[in-house]
Design an enzyme around this catalytic site. Structure first.
Site, PDB file in Angstrom:
ATOM      1  N   GLY A 124       0.426  -1.215   0.130  1.00  0.00           N
ATOM      2  CA  GLY A 124      -0.676  -0.056  -0.160  1.00  0.00           C
ATOM      3  C   GLY A 124       0.929   1.269   0.189  1.00  0.00           C
ATOM      4  N   TRP A 151       8.097  -6.536  -3.287  1.00  0.00           N
ATOM      5  CA  TRP A 151       9.478  -6.270  -4.553  1.00  0.00           C
ATOM      6  C   TRP A 151      10.273  -5.485  -4.015  1.00  0.00           C
ATOM      7  CZ3 TRP A 151       4.622  -2.380  -4.085  1.00  0.00           C
ATOM      8  CH2 TRP A 151       3.248  -3.006  -4.448  1.00  0.00           C
ATOM      9  N   ILE A 152      10.918  -6.665  -2.990  1.00  0.00           N
ATOM     10  CA  ILE A 152      12.387  -6.410  -2.697  1.00  0.00           C
ATOM     11  C   ILE A 152      13.294  -7.057  -3.708  1.00  0.00           C
ATOM     12  CG2 ILE A 152      13.755  -6.820  -0.675  1.00  0.00           C
ATOM     13  CD1 ILE A 152      11.640  -4.364  -0.726  1.00  0.00           C
ATOM     14  N   ARG A 241      18.381   6.216 -10.027  1.00  0.00           N
ATOM     15  CA  ARG A 241      17.921   6.338 -10.535  1.00  0.00           C
ATOM     16  C   ARG A 241      18.832   6.499 -13.049  1.00  0.00           C
ATOM     17  NH1 ARG A 241      13.017  10.091  -8.557  1.00  0.00           N
ATOM     18  NH2 ARG A 241      11.659   8.434  -7.627  1.00  0.00           N
ATOM     19  N   GLU A 364      12.378   2.612  -9.184  1.00  0.00           N
ATOM     20  CA  GLU A 364      12.908   3.188  -8.670  1.00  0.00           C
ATOM     21  C   GLU A 364      12.006   4.999  -9.254  1.00  0.00           C
ATOM     22  OE1 GLU A 364      14.683   2.888  -6.578  1.00  0.00           O
ATOM     23  OE2 GLU A 364      16.373   0.833  -7.292  1.00  0.00           O
TER      24      GLU A 364
END
Length: 411
Positions: A124, A151-152, A241, A364
């Protein structure tokens, strides 16, 4: 690009052609990270590129990380490209916010090639990490963490995790205040790995759910001050990024190169595909987009390596990630189109490139989040800070070379 970066690029491309290209399709099909290729990345100093020399690392700059990731992706695997400079995502905030004791404790291990992961996103609280519910409470000389992260990448395959949790009482409904960061050894009791996610692309890199079951962490493992974790998270995201953008550029270059060569060799009737104007224009468009995205990417990292203010870095790094991800999706999709029905089959790598490219628009920070960041930077009225980030100053003081032993990857 400087001559030393170009030499480094050629050496990584040679490594990629020799050891990445032959296994790329198999890694994707099996969705497993081969331990031997991880060892090769460590041996070559690639995973630990960004660790300063004074801690035993190569002391490379961000440009070198992007060069390495682009070259590995161009060699055929956007997934394995993530291994280049991989533990920089923890090293960056550690250099910026860590105490001398923390740096001396963790960075030498990262310099040896230890994989690291960041536990930030929750089911969440993805694009809005300030909505996280993972908690940390003080108990004597420890912090006790409870919650779940989603989502690691890497999970327990990593040796260290940078975990973000709320430490404020009561928990604010929204906002970055009250979030703290902790450096955690993943073999600690209470660091529990859940299901392994099956992904569309980026296959080969583990991606898991992580649970904190009363995970006890010493107080000295808190990174920075209490409630300062969100700033550390944003710093890590802004600076990681561009390397995601480098993967996008490398994947787009690989897709374009494959489509071009296919079009030269494939005949319709008595004419090769490149003799048809429609396809020639597609190839010209693809090549131009890749080159434009590459130019923006390396202008971004040039500014980072020269110590540009964080506010400027945030804006241009989001520009670079948005543009490179958009380019990767467009070029890989067009590559599939150039091959037609053949491109839709896994006999050719372009369908894998297209699946992998999609991930660059999500992790990211999604492309929509990048546009929000860019817009904020464009309308910000406050003057940017003139002080360079601490980690950048450290590299400028003699640790910002391409490679500490050689400009080339060791064979």
């Amino acid at each position: 690009m400087a001559a030393e970066h170009e030499a480094f690029r050629r050496s990584v491309l040679a490594f990629g052609a020799r050891e990445i290209a032959p296994i790329a399709a198999d890694v994707d099909r099996k969705d497993q990270l081969p331990p031997e290729i991880v060892e090769r990345f460590v041996d070559l100093g690639l995973i630990q590129l960004m660790i300063p020399e004074r801690f035993g690392g190569p002391g490379a700059d961000l440009t070198s990380v992007c060069v390495a990731r682009e070259a590995v992706a161009e060699s055929g695997s956007m997934a394995l490209a993530q291994l280049a400079g991989q533990n920089g995502i923890v090293a960056y905030p550690l250099l910026a916010y860590g105490s001398q004791e923390q740096q001396e404790r963790f960075l030498p291990e990262l310099a040896k090639g230890a994989i690291a992961c960041v536990c930030l996103s929750e089911a969440g609280a993805g694009s809005d990490p300030t909505a996280m519910t993972t908690r940390a409470r003080r108990d004597g000389g420890s912090w006790v963490l409870s919650g779940q992260k989603s989502w690691i990448s890497y999970g327990k395959a990593a040796r260290y995790a940078l975990v973000f949790a709320r430490t404020s009482e009561p928990v604010p409904a929204r906002g970055g205040g009250g979030i703290s960061a902790f450096l955690v050894e993943t073999d600690r009791p209470g660091f529990v790995e859940g299901r392994h996610n099956v992904k569309m692309g980026g296959r080969g890199i583990p991606n898991v759910e992580v649970f904190f079951d009363e995970l006890r962490v010493p107080t000295e493992n808190m990174l920075g001050d209490k409630g300062d974790g969100f700033r550390a998270a944003m710093r890590a995201l802004h600076l990681m990024r561009p390397p995601i953008g480098a993967i996008a550029v490398g994947g787009a270059q690989a897709a374009f190169g494959y489509a071009r060569d296919y079009a030269k060799q494939r005949y319709q009737g008595r004419h090769s595909l490149v003799e048809y104007q429609g396809l020639r224009w597609m190839l010209a468009d693809m090549a131009t987009r890749v080159e434009a995205a590459r130019c923006l990417l390396y202008e971004c990292v040039r500014q980072v390596d020269q110590g540009a203010p964080l506010e400027s870095i945030a804006t241009i790094s989001s520009m670079a990630k948005w543009m490179t991800a958009k380019t990767a999706m467009r070029v890989t999709t067009d590559a599939v189109q150039v091959l037609g029905a053949a491109g839709y089959m896994d006999d050719h790598p372009v369908e894998r490139y297209m699946r992998d490219a999609k991930l660059t628009t999500i992790y990211e920070g999604t492309s929509q989040i990048q546009l929000n960041t860019i817009a904020r930077g464009l309308i910000r009225s406050a003057a940017p800070r003139a002080v360079a980030p601490r980690w950048a100053a450290a590299h400028q003081a003699g640790n910002g070379r391409v490679h500490h032993r050689s400009e080339q990857v060791r064979s």
